[in-house]
Scaffold this motif. Structure first.
Motif, PDB file in Angstrom:
ATOM      1  N   PHE A  18       0.831  -1.208   0.000  1.00  0.00           N
ATOM      2  CA  PHE A  18       0.000   0.000   0.000  1.00  0.00           C
ATOM      3  C   PHE A  18       0.867   1.260   0.000  1.00  0.00           C
ATOM      4  O   PHE A  18       0.501   2.273  -0.614  1.00  0.00           O
ATOM      5  CB  PHE A  18      -0.951   0.011   1.194  1.00  0.00           C
ATOM      6  N   TYR A  19       2.009   1.199   0.672  1.00  0.00           N
ATOM      7  CA  TYR A  19       2.922   2.346   0.657  1.00  0.00           C
ATOM      8  C   TYR A  19       3.461   2.592  -0.752  1.00  0.00           C
ATOM      9  O   TYR A  19       3.514   3.741  -1.216  1.00  0.00           O
ATOM     10  CB  TYR A  19       4.081   2.109   1.625  1.00  0.00           C
ATOM     11  N   VAL A  20       3.840   1.526  -1.434  1.00  0.00           N
ATOM     12  CA  VAL A  20       4.314   1.646  -2.819  1.00  0.00           C
ATOM     13  C   VAL A  20       3.219   2.225  -3.706  1.00  0.00           C
ATOM     14  O   VAL A  20       3.477   3.067  -4.572  1.00  0.00           O
ATOM     15  CB  VAL A  20       4.782   0.276  -3.358  1.00  0.00           C
ATOM     16  N   MET A  21       1.971   1.790  -3.492  1.00  0.00           N
ATOM     17  CA  MET A  21       0.849   2.300  -4.287  1.00  0.00           C
ATOM     18  C   MET A  21       0.644   3.811  -4.094  1.00  0.00           C
ATOM     19  O   MET A  21       0.146   4.492  -4.986  1.00  0.00           O
ATOM     20  CB  MET A  21      -0.460   1.587  -3.902  1.00  0.00           C
ATOM     21  N   ALA A  22       1.050   4.313  -2.931  1.00  0.00           N
ATOM     22  CA  ALA A  22       0.852   5.730  -2.628  1.00  0.00           C
ATOM     23  C   ALA A  22       1.981   6.610  -3.163  1.00  0.00           C
ATOM     24  O   ALA A  22       1.822   7.834  -3.240  1.00  0.00           O
ATOM     25  CB  ALA A  22       0.730   5.925  -1.118  1.00  0.00           C
ATOM     26  N   LEU A  23       3.106   6.026  -3.536  1.00  0.00           N
ATOM     27  CA  LEU A  23       4.273   6.811  -3.939  1.00  0.00           C
ATOM     28  C   LEU A  23       4.027   7.737  -5.136  1.00  0.00           C
ATOM     29  O   LEU A  23       4.514   8.880  -5.139  1.00  0.00           O
ATOM     30  CB  LEU A  23       5.458   5.880  -4.219  1.00  0.00           C
ATOM     31  N   PRO A  24       3.291   7.296  -6.176  1.00  0.00           N
ATOM     32  CA  PRO A  24       3.031   8.238  -7.281  1.00  0.00           C
ATOM     33  C   PRO A  24       2.268   9.481  -6.842  1.00  0.00           C
ATOM     34  O   PRO A  24       2.524  10.582  -7.355  1.00  0.00           O
ATOM     35  CB  PRO A  24       2.186   7.395  -8.262  1.00  0.00           C
ATOM     36  N   ILE A  25       1.347   9.331  -5.901  1.00  0.00           N
ATOM     37  CA  ILE A  25       0.585  10.474  -5.402  1.00  0.00           C
ATOM     38  C   ILE A  25       1.521  11.431  -4.660  1.00  0.00           C
ATOM     39  O   ILE A  25       1.458  12.649  -4.838  1.00  0.00           O
ATOM     40  CB  ILE A  25      -0.564  10.027  -4.477  1.00  0.00           C
ATOM     41  N   VAL A  26       2.400  10.871  -3.822  1.00  0.00           N
ATOM     42  CA  VAL A  26       3.360  11.685  -3.084  1.00  0.00           C
ATOM     43  C   VAL A  26       4.224  12.486  -4.061  1.00  0.00           C
ATOM     44  O   VAL A  26       4.430  13.691  -3.895  1.00  0.00           O
ATOM     45  CB  VAL A  26       4.261  10.805  -2.190  1.00  0.00           C
ATOM     46  N   ALA A  27       4.729  11.805  -5.094  1.00  0.00           N
ATOM     47  CA  ALA A  27       5.636  12.450  -6.047  1.00  0.00           C
ATOM     48  C   ALA A  27       4.955  13.575  -6.812  1.00  0.00           C
ATOM     49  O   ALA A  27       5.514  14.673  -6.956  1.00  0.00           O
ATOM     50  CB  ALA A  27       6.188  11.403  -7.026  1.00  0.00           C
ATOM     51  N   LEU A  28       3.742  13.341  -7.309  1.00  0.00           N
ATOM     52  CA  LEU A  28       3.058  14.361  -8.096  1.00  0.00           C
ATOM     53  C   LEU A  28       2.611  15.529  -7.217  1.00  0.00           C
ATOM     54  O   LEU A  28       2.689  16.693  -7.621  1.00  0.00           O
ATOM     55  CB  LEU A  28       1.865  13.759  -8.830  1.00  0.00           C
ATOM     56  N   GLN A  29       2.155  15.225  -6.007  1.00  0.00           N
ATOM     57  CA  GLN A  29       1.741  16.301  -5.110  1.00  0.00           C
ATOM     58  C   GLN A  29       2.937  17.145  -4.665  1.00  0.00           C
ATOM     59  O   GLN A  29       2.811  18.357  -4.486  1.00  0.00           O
ATOM     60  CB  GLN A  29       1.026  15.725  -3.884  1.00  0.00           C
ATOM     61  N   TYR A  30       4.076  16.509  -4.503  1.00  0.00           N
ATOM     62  CA  TYR A  30       5.289  17.258  -4.160  1.00  0.00           C
ATOM     63  C   TYR A  30       5.664  18.189  -5.301  1.00  0.00           C
ATOM     64  O   TYR A  30       6.036  19.357  -5.074  1.00  0.00           O
ATOM     65  CB  TYR A  30       6.430  16.288  -3.862  1.00  0.00           C
ATOM     66  N   LEU A  31       5.556  17.700  -6.523  1.00  0.00           N
ATOM     67  CA  LEU A  31       5.825  18.519  -7.711  1.00  0.00           C
ATOM     68  C   LEU A  31       4.927  19.752  -7.720  1.00  0.00           C
ATOM     69  O   LEU A  31       5.401  20.883  -7.893  1.00  0.00           O
ATOM     70  CB  LEU A  31       5.615  17.682  -8.968  1.00  0.00           C
TER      71      LEU A  31
END
Length: 261
Positions: free
Chosen positions: A163-176
């Protein structure tokens, strides 16, 4: 270089600990388990049947991820990441950060590391809280039998890590979005819109193209309810590809941005 990065991470962590983002992550990890604990302490009659189910622990953990994977985790990431970047914009801190003796790469990855660690903290707290939410009613009420099966720590870690891996794209795009736009509402609004779009996209045949859906997709896969299959790659690899792509894009845009704060 490593020492400078570690010092920068420590400095960013100290700033974040005084922010609303820190408390948002902390409360996010306890929210669903806290509700489940209260419900099961009140509705005693249903506990016997719930604890008789086998395998109890795996089903318990997966069911706890239902609301978290579809809505609460994505929204929590959107809010927390936006708030962390806003710390610098709000206090005009970007200019101060960029005058310190550290290069742009260090600044970018120090703050990014803190965001990723905060998210990891929320996942760890949630996992441990889910265990306590399942154990406390059995400990509290003597007539409720504690699950006989051994707690599946290996499976427990594997599910939470996925589930943490699944959340990583959201973290990356929101950080951008958060470090690119000074206005807090831009990153927040875009994030909320993407989360809503992801929920709608769950009924779409090509849902695997939408990275904000990956947590919900993985939950549905665990439940055996996912109607569509990816003909490209396993969802874990897709999540990591999006994560590294968004991270690289965010890094390039940060380096080339004319006005940094």
């Amino acid at each position: 270089m490593a020492t400078i990065l570690l010092n920068s991470i420590q400095s960013e962590w100290m700033k974040t600990k005084r922010s609303a983002a820190f408390w948002l992550v902390l409360s996010g990890g306890f929210f669903i388990p806290g509700i489940l604990t209260l419900v099961h302490l009140v509705y005693i009659k249903k506990l016997g049947k719930i604890y008789a189910n086998t395998p109890f622990w795996e089903k318990w953990l997966i069911n706890g991820w239902e609301s978290m994977s579809v809505l609460l985790i994505p929204m929590g990431i959107v809010l927390a990441t936006s708030l962390i970047a806003q710390l610098e914009y709000k206090s005009n801190g970007w200019k101060q950060v960029h005058t310190t003796p550290q290069n742009l790469t260090t600044v970018f990855f120090a703050k990014y590391t803190v965001v990723l660690v905060l998210m990891l903290q929320m996942f760890v707290l949630f996992g441990l809280s889910m265990y306590l939410a399942g154990a406390i009613p059995a400990w509290y009420y003597g007539h409720i039998q504690y699950p006989k099966e051994a707690f599946p720590w290996g499976r427990f870690i594997q599910i939470n890590a996925s589930f943490y891996v699944m959340a990583l794209p959201i973290v990356a795009l929101q950080y951008l979005l958060s470090i690119q736009f000074k206005n807090f509402m831009v990153s927040l609004g875009a994030g909320v819109a993407l989360v809503v779009a992801a929920i709608i996209a769950l009924s779409w045949r090509y849902v695997y193209l939408v990275p904000y859906t990956y947590g919900a997709i993985y939950y549905l896969q665990l439940q055996g309810k996912m109607r569509f299959k990816s003909n490209i790659l396993d969802i874990h690899y897709l999540a990591l590809i999006y994560f590294f792509a968004f991270t690289l894009l965010s890094y390039i845009l940060y380096l080339t941005k004319k006005e940094k704060g």
